[in-house]
Design a protein around this motif. Structure first.
Motif, mmCIF file in Angstrom:
data_model
loop_
_atom_site.group_PDB
_atom_site.id
_atom_site.type_symbol
_atom_site.label_atom_id
_atom_site.label_comp_id
_atom_site.label_asym_id
_atom_site.label_seq_id
_atom_site.Cartn_x
_atom_site.Cartn_y
_atom_site.Cartn_z
ATOM 1 N N VAL A 1 -1.370 7.601 -3.916
ATOM 2 C CA VAL A 1 -2.622 7.020 -3.403
ATOM 3 C C VAL A 1 -2.649 6.829 -1.877
ATOM 4 O O VAL A 1 -3.606 7.259 -1.220
ATOM 5 N N PRO A 2 -1.617 6.216 -1.263
ATOM 6 C CA PRO A 2 -1.721 6.017 0.188
ATOM 7 C C PRO A 2 -1.846 7.340 0.954
ATOM 8 O O PRO A 2 -2.451 7.381 2.023
ATOM 9 N N ARG B 1 8.298 -2.017 -5.616
ATOM 10 C CA ARG B 1 7.189 -2.842 -6.091
ATOM 11 C C ARG B 1 7.184 -4.241 -5.452
ATOM 12 O O ARG B 1 6.200 -4.950 -5.507
ATOM 13 N N HIS C 1 -2.338 -6.226 -7.842
ATOM 14 C CA HIS C 1 -0.898 -5.998 -7.664
ATOM 15 C C HIS C 1 -0.211 -7.354 -7.836
ATOM 16 O O HIS C 1 -0.600 -8.316 -7.165
ATOM 17 N N PHE D 1 6.455 6.030 -6.239
ATOM 18 C CA PHE D 1 5.988 7.116 -7.118
ATOM 19 C C PHE D 1 4.535 7.492 -6.866
ATOM 20 O O PHE D 1 4.012 8.413 -7.494
ATOM 21 N N CYS D 2 3.864 6.803 -5.954
ATOM 22 C CA CYS D 2 2.394 6.853 -5.950
ATOM 23 C C CYS D 2 1.828 7.677 -4.790
ATOM 24 O O CYS D 2 2.219 7.518 -3.631
ATOM 25 N N CYS E 1 -4.667 2.295 -0.121
ATOM 26 C CA CYS E 1 -3.646 1.280 -0.411
ATOM 27 C C CYS E 1 -2.554 1.367 0.641
ATOM 28 O O CYS E 1 -2.188 2.458 1.072
ATOM 29 N N HIS F 1 0.543 -0.015 0.209
ATOM 30 C CA HIS F 1 1.812 -0.473 -0.359
ATOM 31 C C HIS F 1 2.926 0.559 -0.495
ATOM 32 O O HIS F 1 4.078 0.205 -0.591
ATOM 33 N N PHE F 2 2.614 1.788 -0.616
ATOM 34 C CA PHE F 2 3.633 2.835 -0.715
ATOM 35 C C PHE F 2 4.661 2.601 -1.815
ATOM 36 O O PHE F 2 5.864 2.604 -1.565
ATOM 37 N N CYS F 3 4.202 2.361 -3.022
ATOM 38 C CA CYS F 3 5.120 2.377 -4.159
ATOM 39 C C CYS F 3 5.717 3.780 -4.201
ATOM 40 O O CYS F 3 5.009 4.766 -3.920
HETATM 41 FE FE1 SF4 Z 1 -0.862 1.108 -4.075
HETATM 42 FE FE2 SF4 Z 1 -0.943 0.777 -6.721
HETATM 43 FE FE3 SF4 Z 1 -0.182 3.111 -5.658
HETATM 44 FE FE4 SF4 Z 1 1.418 1.004 -5.440
HETATM 45 S S1 SF4 Z 1 0.808 2.005 -7.374
HETATM 46 S S2 SF4 Z 1 0.897 2.464 -3.812
HETATM 47 S S3 SF4 Z 1 -0.074 -0.661 -5.236
HETATM 48 S S4 SF4 Z 1 -2.179 2.184 -5.507
#
Ligand code: SF4
Length: 444
Positions: free
Chosen positions: A152-153, A262, A223, A149-150, A143, A145-147
């Protein structure tokens, strides 16, 4: 997505002569495919590792850890549990046979038993699917997007899209094998193709996939910032795309949404779901929420509660905020006390349960097409999912598992809906649109 990757691990190792076993105590190799998105999932892995390591001191088996935790916490894992035999990252599954053979050879240096690459591709894996009627197909990984709290990236890298040809080929293949439902997977499927304009966009991909004669198509996750009217219109017009949209909102407060990075407001989110419901009749919208994000005040939280009233979600997955090391929000003080987070979580759950029940009551006496997923041993009934992703329990024979049948909804509760099959058994009416040859939509 991890559960699909686990199907890839199982398929790959099967090619090297390994078999899945039901009892962890009889395994020669134990692999944890981990998730680091929430602290709770991580703690569970640490707990399980602790239990297993006691046994490892007495019996011989290989222990491997892969996925997000291995990707972002390699040093911590090896320091805390030096008994771990091998580690692999989020895009290093193909290295597993080599890592295992090195461990079996005993000679390998510890560093040769670790494979953590920079995630920059999508691995091609021989998936060994657990179901013979529902299949997952990856369309994007990572991903961009770099929210705040996340993780994932950082754990899975920037978004990569698979080519439409690979996706269509895989969906066609599973359709030929008799699968009834495909779940298109990605961290943010609506952003499909942005890394490679030659692939087109998500609406275009959906349009192509919907021409494959598979009865049901679902996708997750979306998203709100990237959802487009074209995607919604595609959902409305293709008969085999199910009327379910999982659209994580995360908070009802604009101040918190901005802090979370977001990139949409509450008003924009509400306008989007209003549009979606106008375009797609009988759409069920579900969401994710986080309570107790740093600085979340009572006023912010009351906006999340009022969002439930306005949005009328079919269901909500709510989590207490936990800082993920390495993310932007981990630098902020985690200043909402644990008991306040718990209280807010319970308030969301209580109110949402009522809303979900009220929404489900609207379905009473209606006929619904249901894909029968299994037997609920406790209730002694079958269970299955409607096109809108709601679960229904109903009496019936196990031979129906994997079939799409019509069920009349008779009872609504805070849990699942209850119903009965029509006798003689009725398969939902076929009414394809845009040339799709598929069942169901006309049955309700
Ligand atoms: Fe990406 Fe979803 Fe994580 Fe935001 S919350 S960085 S959109 S995976």
């Amino acid at each position: 997505m991890n559960s699909h990757k686990t199907e890839g691990i199982a398929g790959l190792l099967a090619q090297f002569g390994y078999e899945l076993c039901d009892d962890i105590n009889g395994a020669d190799v134990v692999i944890f495919n981990t998730c680091a998105v929430r602290e709770k999932a991580e703690q569970k892995v640490y707990g399980k590792l602790g239990e297993l390591l006691q046994r490892k001191r007495k019996s011989r088996f290989l222990l491997g850890v892969g996925g997000c935790m291995a990707q972002v916490q390699k040093e911590k894992l090896l320091r805390r549990y030096p008994e771990i035999d091998f580690l692999f990252g989020t895009t290093d599954i193909n290295k597993l046979p080599l890592l295992i053979s090195r461990c079996n050879g005993q000679a390998a240096d510890k560093k040769d038993r670790v494979s953590i690459s920079q995630p920059c591709r999508i691995e091609d894996l021989p998936y060994r699917r657990r179901s013979n009627f529902q299949a997952m197909v990856t369309i994007t990984e990572g991903c961009s997007h770099f929210c705040s709290f996340c993780i994932v990236p950082y754990a899975k890298g920037l978004m990569r899209s698979r080519s439409p040809k690979e996706i269509i080929d895989e969906v066609t293949e599973i359709t030929t094998q008799g699968y009834k439902e495909v779940l298109l997977l990605g961290q943010n499927v609506d952003a499909y193709g942005r890394d490679n304009p030659e692939y087109g966009d998500f609406a275009g991909l959906l349009s192509q996939v919907s021409k494959v004669p598979i009865p049901r198509i679902r996708f997750i996750s979306s998203h709100p910032r990237d959802m487009t009217i074209s995607v919604l219109e595609e959902m409305a017009s293709a008969a085999n795309i199910c009327e379910h949209l999982h659209l994580p909102c995360q908070s009802g407060s604009d101040r918190i949404l901005t802090a979370m990075n977001r990139m949409y407001t509450r008003a924009q989110f509400l306008a989007l779901i209003t549009n979606a419901r106008e375009i797609i009749p009988r759409l069920n919208i579900t969401t994710d929420l986080i309570v107790g994000y740093p600085t979340e005040s009572e006023d912010d939280f009351s906006l999340t509660l009022s969002l439930l009233e306005e949005a009328r979600f079919g269901s909500v997955f709510v989590a207490k905020y936990s800082p993920r090391p390495g993310t932007m929000s981990a630098n902020l003080p985690d200043d909402v006390p644990t008991e306040v987070k718990e209280e807010r979580l319970q308030k969301v759950l209580r109110r949402q349960r009522q809303i979900a029940r009220e929404e489900k009551e609207k379905l009473l006496a209606q006929e619904a097409a249901v894909l029968v997923e299994g037997m609920n041993r406790q209730e002694g009934t079958l269970f299955g999912r409607m096109r809108d992703y709601r679960t229904v329990l109903f009496p019936g024979d196990e031979s129906l598992i994997g079939e799409i049948i019509t069920v009349v909804i008779e009872e609504s509760s805070t849990g699942s809906l209850k119903g009965r099959t029509l006798q003689p058994l009725k398969t939902p009416e076929r009414r394809g649109k845009k040339g799709s040859r598929c069942e169901e939509r006309g049955s309700r």
